[in-house]
Write a protein that holds these residues in place. Structure first.
Motif, PDB file in Angstrom:
ATOM      1  N   ASN A 125       0.844  -1.191   0.000  1.00 11.73           N
ATOM      2  CA  ASN A 125       0.000   0.000   0.000  1.00 11.73           C
ATOM      3  C   ASN A 125       0.879   1.240   0.000  1.00 11.73           C
ATOM      4  N   GLN A 126       0.675   2.088  -1.000  1.00  7.90           N
ATOM      5  CA  GLN A 126       1.442   3.328  -1.087  1.00  7.90           C
ATOM      6  C   GLN A 126       0.986   4.259   0.030  1.00  7.90           C
ATOM      7  N   ILE A 127       1.926   4.711   0.838  1.00 10.24           N
ATOM      8  CA  ILE A 127       1.565   5.620   1.926  1.00 10.24           C
ATOM      9  C   ILE A 127       2.106   7.026   1.710  1.00 10.24           C
ATOM     10  N   SER A 128       3.041   7.180   0.762  1.00  7.18           N
ATOM     11  CA  SER A 128       3.553   8.515   0.459  1.00  7.18           C
ATOM     12  C   SER A 128       4.182   8.502  -0.929  1.00  7.18           C
ATOM     13  N   ALA A 129       4.008   9.625  -1.629  1.00  7.40           N
ATOM     14  CA  ALA A 129       4.617   9.777  -2.955  1.00  7.40           C
ATOM     15  C   ALA A 129       5.006  11.233  -3.143  1.00  7.40           C
ATOM     16  N   THR A 130       6.176  11.439  -3.729  1.00  6.02           N
ATOM     17  CA  THR A 130       6.649  12.781  -4.067  1.00  6.02           C
ATOM     18  C   THR A 130       7.110  12.732  -5.518  1.00  6.02           C
ATOM     19  N   PRO A 131       7.493  13.860  -6.093  1.00  2.76           N
ATOM     20  CA  PRO A 131       8.039  13.816  -7.451  1.00  2.76           C
ATOM     21  C   PRO A 131       9.346  13.012  -7.550  1.00  2.76           C
ATOM     22  N   TYR A 132       9.948  12.700  -6.390  1.00  3.40           N
ATOM     23  CA  TYR A 132      11.248  12.037  -6.390  1.00  3.40           C
ATOM     24  C   TYR A 132      11.242  10.620  -5.839  1.00  3.40           C
ATOM     25  N   GLY A 133      10.173  10.189  -5.161  1.00  2.00           N
ATOM     26  CA  GLY A 133      10.197   8.857  -4.577  1.00  2.00           C
ATOM     27  C   GLY A 133       8.877   8.438  -3.958  1.00  2.00           C
ATOM     28  N   TYR A 134       8.899   7.230  -3.396  1.00  2.00           N
ATOM     29  CA  TYR A 134       7.689   6.606  -2.855  1.00  2.00           C
ATOM     30  C   TYR A 134       7.994   5.867  -1.555  1.00  2.00           C
ATOM     31  N   ILE A 135       6.939   5.688  -0.748  1.00  2.00           N
ATOM     32  CA  ILE A 135       6.985   4.770   0.385  1.00  2.00           C
ATOM     33  C   ILE A 135       5.788   3.840   0.255  1.00  2.00           C
ATOM     34  N   GLU A 181       0.702 -12.794   7.766  1.00  2.00           N
ATOM     35  CA  GLU A 181       0.575 -12.889   9.224  1.00  2.00           C
ATOM     36  C   GLU A 181       0.274 -11.522   9.864  1.00  2.00           C
ATOM     37  N   GLY A 182       0.388 -10.457   9.088  1.00  2.00           N
ATOM     38  CA  GLY A 182       0.081  -9.128   9.597  1.00  2.00           C
ATOM     39  C   GLY A 182       1.274  -8.268   9.968  1.00  2.00           C
ATOM     40  N   SER A 183       2.494  -8.792   9.851  1.00  4.75           N
ATOM     41  CA  SER A 183       3.654  -7.951  10.167  1.00  4.75           C
ATOM     42  C   SER A 183       3.867  -6.942   9.035  1.00  4.75           C
ATOM     43  N   LYS A 184       4.293  -5.735   9.416  1.00  7.30           N
ATOM     44  CA  LYS A 184       4.418  -4.648   8.450  1.00  7.30           C
ATOM     45  C   LYS A 184       5.841  -4.111   8.432  1.00  7.30           C
ATOM     46  N   THR A 185       6.356  -3.908   7.225  1.00 14.43           N
ATOM     47  CA  THR A 185       7.632  -3.236   7.016  1.00 14.43           C
ATOM     48  C   THR A 185       7.392  -2.141   5.974  1.00 14.43           C
ATOM     49  N   PHE A 186       8.418  -1.372   5.695  1.00  9.22           N
ATOM     50  CA  PHE A 186       8.279  -0.267   4.751  1.00  9.22           C
ATOM     51  C   PHE A 186       9.369  -0.334   3.693  1.00  9.22           C
ATOM     52  N   GLU A 187       8.995   0.049   2.476  1.00  7.22           N
ATOM     53  CA  GLU A 187       9.951   0.146   1.375  1.00  7.22           C
ATOM     54  C   GLU A 187       9.908   1.573   0.865  1.00  7.22           C
ATOM     55  N   VAL A 188      11.066   2.185   0.772  1.00  7.98           N
ATOM     56  CA  VAL A 188      11.182   3.546   0.263  1.00  7.98           C
ATOM     57  C   VAL A 188      12.170   3.516  -0.892  1.00  7.98           C
ATOM     58  N   PHE A 189      11.836   4.219  -1.971  1.00  7.73           N
ATOM     59  CA  PHE A 189      12.700   4.158  -3.149  1.00  7.73           C
ATOM     60  C   PHE A 189      12.540   5.396  -4.020  1.00  7.73           C
ATOM     61  N   LYS A 190      13.591   5.629  -4.810  1.00 11.00           N
ATOM     62  CA  LYS A 190      13.599   6.749  -5.750  1.00 11.00           C
ATOM     63  C   LYS A 190      12.614   6.481  -6.882  1.00 11.00           C
ATOM     64  N   ARG A 191      12.106   7.541  -7.437  1.00 12.32           N
ATOM     65  CA  ARG A 191      11.258   7.438  -8.621  1.00 12.32           C
ATOM     66  C   ARG A 191      12.178   7.261  -9.828  1.00 12.32           C
ATOM     67  N   LEU A 192      12.059   6.122 -10.473  1.00 15.12           N
ATOM     68  CA  LEU A 192      12.841   5.864 -11.685  1.00 15.12           C
ATOM     69  C   LEU A 192      11.884   5.622 -12.838  1.00 15.12           C
ATOM     70  N   ILE A 214      15.888  11.839  -0.164  1.00 17.09           N
ATOM     71  CA  ILE A 214      15.857  11.612  -1.617  1.00 17.09           C
ATOM     72  C   ILE A 214      15.414  12.900  -2.310  1.00 17.09           C
ATOM     73  N   GLY A 215      14.361  13.514  -1.805  1.00 18.63           N
ATOM     74  CA  GLY A 215      13.856  14.749  -2.393  1.00 18.63           C
ATOM     75  C   GLY A 215      14.874  15.868  -2.365  1.00 18.63           C
ATOM     76  N   GLU A 216      15.584  15.991  -1.249  1.00 18.78           N
ATOM     77  CA  GLU A 216      16.605  17.034  -1.144  1.00 18.78           C
ATOM     78  C   GLU A 216      17.733  16.800  -2.150  1.00 18.78           C
ATOM     79  N   ARG A 217      18.205  15.549  -2.252  1.00 13.61           N
ATOM     80  CA  ARG A 217      19.296  15.237  -3.190  1.00 13.61           C
ATOM     81  C   ARG A 217      18.852  15.414  -4.643  1.00 13.61           C
ATOM     82  N   GLU A 218      17.709  14.837  -4.983  1.00 12.23           N
ATOM     83  CA  GLU A 218      17.251  14.894  -6.368  1.00 12.23           C
ATOM     84  C   GLU A 218      16.853  16.313  -6.759  1.00 12.23           C
ATOM     85  N   GLY A 219      16.247  17.043  -5.829  1.00 12.97           N
ATOM     86  CA  GLY A 219      15.906  18.440  -6.097  1.00 12.97           C
ATOM     87  C   GLY A 219      17.140  19.288  -6.317  1.00 12.97           C
TER      88      GLY A 219
END
Length: 102
Positions: A20-30, A37-48, A84-89
């Motif tokens: 489930n996408q929880i955040s998106a910017t012009p430079y990346g996503y979470i 089983e219900g355990s949750k982790t997060f993936e964050v990555f650059k927009r390519l 990511i946003g600061e670097r890519e910006g």
């Protein structure tokens, strides 16, 4: 350009997980990654942008540590996305300065 889906079920290596996408910017996503089983982790990555397939690429396992990360908490994921946003910006600003006429 085809954007990433807001929600999807994992296939292949990530079968059994819900994303489930929880955040998106012009430079990346979470994305929140939830196991059966219900355990949750997060993936964050650059927009390519994939020009060949005219879509945004979702990272494979080989991308983690290069342009994708799996932080332990949502707070850490948000911090990485901000970085990511600061670097890519900053890169975009530099390119605009170099390419602008005098």
């Amino acid at each position: 350009m085809k954007e990433l889906p807001k929600q999807f079920s994992g296939k292949g290596q990530v079968k059994g997980y819900e994303f489930n996408q929880i955040s998106a910017t012009p430079y990346g996503y979470i994305y929140a990654k939830t196991s059966a089983e219900g355990s949750k982790t997060f993936e964050v990555f650059k927009r390519l942008e994939n020009a060949i397939y005219n879509c945004i690429s979702y990272p494979t396992d080989k991308a983690f540590g290069i342009w994708a990360w799996n932080p332990g908490t949502k707070e850490r994921a948000l911090k990485i996305l901000l970085e990511i946003g600061e670097r890519e910006g900053a890169k975009k600003l530099k390119l605009n300065a170099v390419n602008s006429p005098p």
